[in-house]
Design an enzyme around this catalytic site. Structure first.
Site, PDB file in Angstrom:
ATOM      1  N   TYR A 290      -1.753   0.129  10.614  1.00 19.16           N
ATOM      2  CA  TYR A 290      -2.019  -0.445   9.290  1.00 19.16           C
ATOM      3  C   TYR A 290      -0.771  -0.319   8.407  1.00 19.16           C
ATOM      4  CZ  TYR A 290      -3.711  -0.890   4.522  1.00 19.16           C
ATOM      5  OH  TYR A 290      -3.851  -1.272   3.208  1.00 19.16           O
TER       6      TYR A 290
ATOM      7  N   GLU B   3       0.190   3.596   1.820  1.00 22.54           N
ATOM      8  CA  GLU B   3       0.283   3.972   3.231  1.00 22.54           C
ATOM      9  C   GLU B   3       1.674   3.652   3.785  1.00 22.54           C
ATOM     10  OE1 GLU B   3      -1.845   5.206   5.980  1.00 22.54           O
ATOM     11  OE2 GLU B   3      -2.662   6.169   4.221  1.00 22.54           O
TER      12      GLU B   3
ATOM     13  N   SER C 297       0.822  -1.219   0.000  1.00 26.87           N
ATOM     14  CA  SER C 297       0.000   0.000   0.000  1.00 26.87           C
ATOM     15  C   SER C 297       0.852   1.263   0.000  1.00 26.87           C
ATOM     16  CB  SER C 297      -0.872  -0.012   1.254  1.00 26.87           C
ATOM     17  OG  SER C 297      -1.392   1.267   1.502  1.00 26.87           O
TER      18      SER C 297
END
Ligand code: NAP
Ligand code: GDD
Length: 322
Positions: free
Chosen positions: A152, A130, A128
């Site tokens: 996460y 992220e 990701s």
């Protein structure tokens, strides 16, 4: 001989589009789902309703190595797409532990069963943007250092490194996609895009009065999920496994997304959108913008759908739902 694919997270947005894509390509498609999903198909398998007859689902848990082992051994897949994860960043601040357990151990268990039971297969890990978090370069490439800002993000960085280590240490075929945000009418309602389009549609029909959001200035590189699952498949077709950024290269603010969605139903978002500090994150990823040149050169992948069309498709879908 048709190829066999095994997908974790098959009930999610990406899992459903990927299943459709693989079925069209003639694959036998298998998915690992939580037992609760099999018991409540109307709610928990709603994204798969139209293809349920064409795929095979196996109850299993990303928390249970033996359950995964049995499924991988039985299915003996050619390709494994590991998409299952606690994917909502906000929630990962509320429950760091289950996020890390599911995302990190789940990935490790899947890699280990793959190594034990189907070492000739090819493995995809859902990395990701992220992972870039507090970004060190703009735009972000495969070489940009990671600085995750949530449990996460941390779980995805760890999953990315384990996945690469299985390639380097054991010579297995493992590829990670570093995917930037991708949306669709199948996006969960907790994510900001679907929250906006569902509220814009409801407000325009008199079913809701306002929309409460957090940080309107956050910037994301939003693409369409259908384009992005195609990239996952392309990655596993290369002779050599590698990692790729998948992004559109353009960013927009949450505010811009609101503006376009409300404009599409003939409203000015400024009259309906309010902010609440409770919806701001303890550590925000302020801006993301990806550079997918490597994917374009090596995989021939390019996004086909524009940001504007994505917003309109989602609003239209939510209007039709009402
Ligand atoms: P999604 O719609 O939230 O789907 C997540 C899937 O994971 C669902 O099938 C869910 O199953 C499953 N799952 C969650 N917790 C689980 C658990 N404890 N045990 C077993 N399964 C579990 O996510 P998505 O948007 O399709 O994303 C797919 C993957 O790509 C995720 O790994 C996500 O982190 C990653 N990713 C997504 C984006 C994006 O913008 N969409 C970008 C980068 C990376 P249930 O239906 O049973 O809950
Ligand atoms: N969810 C949500 N709800 N986000 C809001 C809200 C709100 O009410 N108001 C503002 N935002 C902002 C968030 O602070 C964030 O900056 C941005 O909108 C996008 O939030 P999400 O749609 O929840 O997505 P995300 O960027 O945190 O995470 C998604 O993309 C990642 C890839 O970058 C998820 O799909 C992750 O699983 C994925 O890895």
């Amino acid at each position: 001989m048709p190829q066999t694919a095994l997908i974790t997270g098959i009930t999610g947005q990406d899992g459903s589009y990927l299943s459709e894509l693989l079925l069209k390509k003639g694959y036998n498609v298998h998915g690992i789902v939580r037992r609760a999903s099999i018991e409540d198909p109307v709610h928990r398998l709603h994204r798969l309703g139209h293809i349920l007859e064409d795929i095979e689902l196996h109850p299993g848990s990303l928390e249970s190595y033996p359950s995964l082992y049995e499924i991988v051994r039985k299915v003996s897949p050619d390709e494994i797409y590991h998409l299952g994860a606690q994917s909502f960043v906000s929630y990962s601040f509320e429950d760091e532990f289950s996020t890390i357990n599911t995302n990190l151990n789940g990935t490790h268990y899947m890699l280990s069963t793959f190594r034990q039971c189907a070492p000739e297969a090819r493995f995809y890990f859902a990395g990701s943007s992220e992972m870039f978090g507090k970004v060190k370069n703009v735009p972000q490439t495969e070489d940009t250092p990671f600085h995750p800002r949530s449990a996460y993000g941390i779980s995805k960085v760890a999953g990315f490194h384990i996945t690469r280590n299985y390639r380097e240490a054991y010579g297995l075929y493992t590829a990670s996609g570093i995917l930037f945000n991708h949306e669709s009418p199948r996006r969960g309602y907790e994510f900001v895009t679907r929250k906006i389009t569902s509220h814009a549609a409801a407000i325009s029909k008199g079913k809701a009065k306002e929309l409460i959001l957090g940080n309107l200035d956050a910037e994301r590189d939003w693409g369409h999920a259908q384009d992005y699952v195609h990239a996952m498949w392309l990655m596993l077709q290369k002779d050599e496994a590698d990692d790729y950024v998948i992004a559109t290269g353009t960013t927009n603010t949450v505010r811009k997304f609101c503006e376009l969605a409300f404009e599409h139903v003939g409203l000015d978002y400024r009259n309906y959108v309010k902010t609440d500090s409770k919806l701001f994150r303890p550590a925000e990823v302020a801006a993301l913008q990806g550079d997918a040149n490597k994917a374009e050169e090596s995989l021939g992948w390019r996004p086909t759908k524009t940001f504007q069309n994505l917003v309109i498709e989602m609003v239209e879908h939510d209007l039709a739902q009402i």
